[in-house]
Design a protein around this motif. Structure first.
Motif, mmCIF file in Angstrom:
data_model
loop_
_atom_site.group_PDB
_atom_site.id
_atom_site.type_symbol
_atom_site.label_atom_id
_atom_site.label_comp_id
_atom_site.label_asym_id
_atom_site.label_seq_id
_atom_site.Cartn_x
_atom_site.Cartn_y
_atom_site.Cartn_z
ATOM 1 N N VAL A 1 0.739 -1.392 0.097
ATOM 2 C CA VAL A 1 0.069 0.032 -0.087
ATOM 3 C C VAL A 1 0.893 1.136 0.134
ATOM 4 C CG1 VAL A 1 -1.747 1.539 1.323
ATOM 5 C CG2 VAL A 1 -1.886 -1.265 1.117
ATOM 6 N N GLN B 1 -3.578 5.619 1.100
ATOM 7 C CA GLN B 1 -4.689 5.209 1.277
ATOM 8 C C GLN B 1 -5.544 6.751 1.740
ATOM 9 O OE1 GLN B 1 -5.212 2.493 4.447
ATOM 10 N NE2 GLN B 1 -4.040 3.583 5.956
ATOM 11 N N PRO C 1 -7.333 1.747 -0.441
ATOM 12 C CA PRO C 1 -6.012 1.804 -0.613
ATOM 13 C C PRO C 1 -5.413 2.030 -1.982
ATOM 14 C CG PRO C 1 -6.819 -0.289 -0.382
ATOM 15 C CD PRO C 1 -8.170 0.291 -0.090
ATOM 16 N N SER D 1 -1.364 8.063 4.560
ATOM 17 C CA SER D 1 -2.845 7.918 4.756
ATOM 18 C C SER D 1 -3.300 9.519 5.011
ATOM 19 C CB SER D 1 -3.060 7.439 5.996
ATOM 20 O OG SER D 1 -2.544 6.017 6.071
#
Length: 667
Positions: free
Chosen positions: A38, A41, A50, A270
């Motif tokens: 990943v 995300q 993701p 993220s």
């Protein structure tokens, strides 16, 4: 020339080849070696979406082809304006893949500032987030004569469905056009990446612009990756690390962590859903590393103070005990003397760990603060609750970082020691000079300003005054031009006093004014924190309507007077604040009173509030000011206000009043 010089040399194995590495090459490598890992995300509608390294690479290739279809060429600049989303990084890597650079613009930028950056960069393509940013550019197109923008690409179509201006195009449409172009030129993308060099401009970051319009600093791939390499030599990071990106990519700090270290170490990035869910999203992810300017850490402390003040007496007692144990352990730990033990473990479990968890810091291995000084008291608080917070020092012109604390060698009034590969020198007049491979290429289209900033020997003249203490730690006093001399000959920094005042949970901003002549005293203009003061007012059953009404309450003046008096106790007599007023409004970057990174523009304050400053220095009891109030329906009225000036020379804290603990707003 030098009165003090220090250097930290590199000793660890270099993880990336700095002679060949660029951001797109690193992205290609990660897509080949960790295709299913990943890369980033984003939270949408409460669910994390993701994007793998293979998908990331494909979207970058598609968008790069799309940009080429709009005529973007090697050496040009693409502007990006909006909040942090995967599309920002996709656009950035796509531009860099074809030898172009990206200039980031703060999403709150408007008017002259926005026009200045777009005109200076000569950007022909601008990637924006949403309808709000599109509308800004449409208005600017109507009034600007210097705008060269030919295409605006938006990545959030909400609200733009009815717009049919050919100037605008959806991000996904650019990607789709890019895929069609890639079918005709299947090797073009990797060929273009192979043509790029580490010396190419990767990003252009704006300076803080505290005294003038922001300058555009050119940072190469080598500049940024060298910084990442040297920082991670001290504080290692790898692909298991998670990082939550919520500060603007226009800021060098976010480019430093999310992009330079993110790509060179393969971090997972993220993106929170929006500002209102940011804290919950931070808790869900549990980042391993975090970098935020002081305002974020100060707001976290204010949040803790409000929550604890609303808790019952038992919880307050338990936290107070745990904090004291944690503070003693932290004092030992930051000086390399351990600090663990059964009592510390128990205090952490029942007291400080729950607070870290609430703040989303339960998994943080190390955290950084930079961009402006962080008050020593705030610094100490986070160490007491178990957060490994470090001060860094740097500027946009040296990729954001040149000096940092080490894990077992932290002094709360310093910024640490130079990172490997960095030379530091204190000039004869006390200015901090820096030299490393991370020093920027120069200011875009401003060679004269570049020559003033970097001398022929490669030294970056920071404009900051400082000195090295007996342990070799750098102590930053203030901007050299802002270091003042009191009537008794004492040299002092306005920023140091302001940070002392801002440690109070009730003070949002403080601007200190030194005496102009013999007999005058130190004065201050304060803006209150509406959250913590509002919570205090509710607890005290003090009714109010607006911010202006709350700031004008005599009870609030008394509250702030006690806080300033406590802060004065730690200051020499000659630089204690003698009078203050509470401003009727918060300082606003849209009014040019503070920068986007919340640094005070003193020249604007001095001019705009000249009458208030003069009244403070004269010792008046009050001062009048005109203020325009705009209501939600768009109407506005001009109001005449009278602001009270509080004289602290005749004030004393009521007898028997206990000192407020660090972690609470209550006495």
């Amino acid at each position: 020339m030098a009165t003090a010089t220090t250097r930290m040399k590199s000793s660890a194995q270099t993880p990336v080849d700095l002679d060949t590495a660029t951001f797109p090459r690193l992205m290609l490598d990660l897509a080949k070696t960790r295709p299913d890992g990943v890369a980033m995300q984003e939270k949408l509608y409460g669910i994390w979406q993701p994007l793998t390294w293979a998908d990331y690479r494909q979207r970058v290739e598609d968008f790069a082809h799309g940009l080429a279809g709009y005529g973007v060429q090697r050496g040009e600049i693409v502007a990006v304006l909006g909040d942090n989303r995967p599309e920002w990084l996709i656009a950035e890597l796509a531009a860099q893949s074809m030898g172009a650079a990206v200039v980031g613009i703060y999403p709150t930028s408007i008017g002259e500032e926005l026009e200045h950056i777009l005109s200076m960069s000569r950007a022909r393509v601008v990637v924006v987030e949403d309808q709000e940013q599109v509308d800004k550019l449409l208005r600017l197109r109507e009034t600007s004569e210097s705008l060269l923008v030919e295409q605006v690409v938006y990545y959030d179509p909400h609200g733009l469905e009815s717009y049919d201006d050919p100037w605008l195009v959806d991000f996904t449409e650019v990607e789709a056009a890019g895929r069609r172009r890639a079918e005709q030129q299947p090797t073009w993308f990797e060929d273009e990446i192979a043509r790029s060099t580490p010396e190419d401009i990767a990003v252009i970051c704006t300076t803080s612009g505290t005294t003038s319009k922001p300058k555009l600093g050119e940072l190469s791939h080598r500049n940024l990756l060298t910084m990442a390499d040297h920082l991670t030599e001290i504080d290692p990071a790898d692909h298991t690390f998670r990082y939550v990106s919520f500060l603007p990519f226009a800021w060098i700090g976010e480019q430093m962590l999310a992009v330079a270290i993110g790509l060179s170490r393969g971090l997972t990035i993220s993106f929170p859903e929006d500002a209102s869910t940011q804290r919950n999203d931070l808790r869900e992810i549990g980042p391993d590393v975090m970098f935020s300017p002081p305002r974020i850490w100060e707001s976290m402390l204010s949040e803790v103070q409000v929550r604890i003040d609303e808790a019952g007496w038992l919880k307050r007692k338990i936290f107070g005990w745990g904090y004291d144990v944690g503070d003693r352990a932290a004092q030992a730990r930051v000086h390399g003397k351990g600090g663990g033990g059964p009592m510390s473990w128990l205090a952490d479990q029942v007291s400080t760990r729950p607070v870290r968890d609430q703040l989303g810091l339960s998994r943080v291995r190390r955290a950084y603060t930079g961009g402006a000084p962080l008050g020593p008291d705030v610094f100490r608080f986070f160490h007491a609750i178990g957060v490994n917070l470090k001060q860094i020092y740097g500027q946009t012109e040296i990729c954001g970082i040149a000096v940092v604390h080490r894990d077992d060698d932290i002094a709360f009034n310093t910024v640490g020691q130079p990172i490997p590969g960095t030379d530091l020198r204190i000039s004869d007049d006390g200015e901090i000079l820096l030299r490393s491979a991370s020093v920027f290429r120069g200011y875009h289209r401003q060679p004269e300003e570049t020559a003033k900033t970097v001398d022929p020997e490669g030294w970056l003249h920071t404009g900051d005054a400082g000195y090295l203490d007996e342990d070799g730690h750098l102590v930053v006093i203030d901007r050299a031009k802002d270091v003042l001399t009191a009537p008794d000959g004492s040299r002092y920094s306005s920023a140091f006093i302001e940070n002392k005042l801002k440690f109070s949970p009730y003070v949002e901003e403080a601007v200190v004014f030194g005496p102009n002549r013999e007999g005058e005293r130190m004065t201050a203009m304060i803006t209150i924190d509406p959250g913590t003061v509002g919570s205090w007012a509710e607890h005290e059953r003090l009714s109010y309507t607006t911010y202006t009404d709350l700031a004008g309450k005599p009870e609030v003046y008394e509250l702030v007077a006690e806080e300033i008096t406590r802060a004065n106790e730690d200051l020499p007599e000659s630089i204690r604040v003698a009078r203050f007023l509470l401003l009727h409004k918060q300082l606003d970057p849209d009014d040019d009173e503070i920068t986007r990174t919340r640094k005070v523009r003193r020249n604007v304050i001095d001019e705009r509030y000249a009458d208030l400053i003069a009244a403070l220095r004269r010792g008046d009891d009050s001062v009048g000011i005109s203020s325009r109030v705009t209501y939600q329906d768009g109407t506005s009225i001009l109001r005449e206000l009278s602001l009270t000036i509080f004289d602290l020379t005749t004030y004393s804290i009521p007898e028997g009043r206990g000192r407020r603990p660090v972690w609470s707003g209550r006495r």
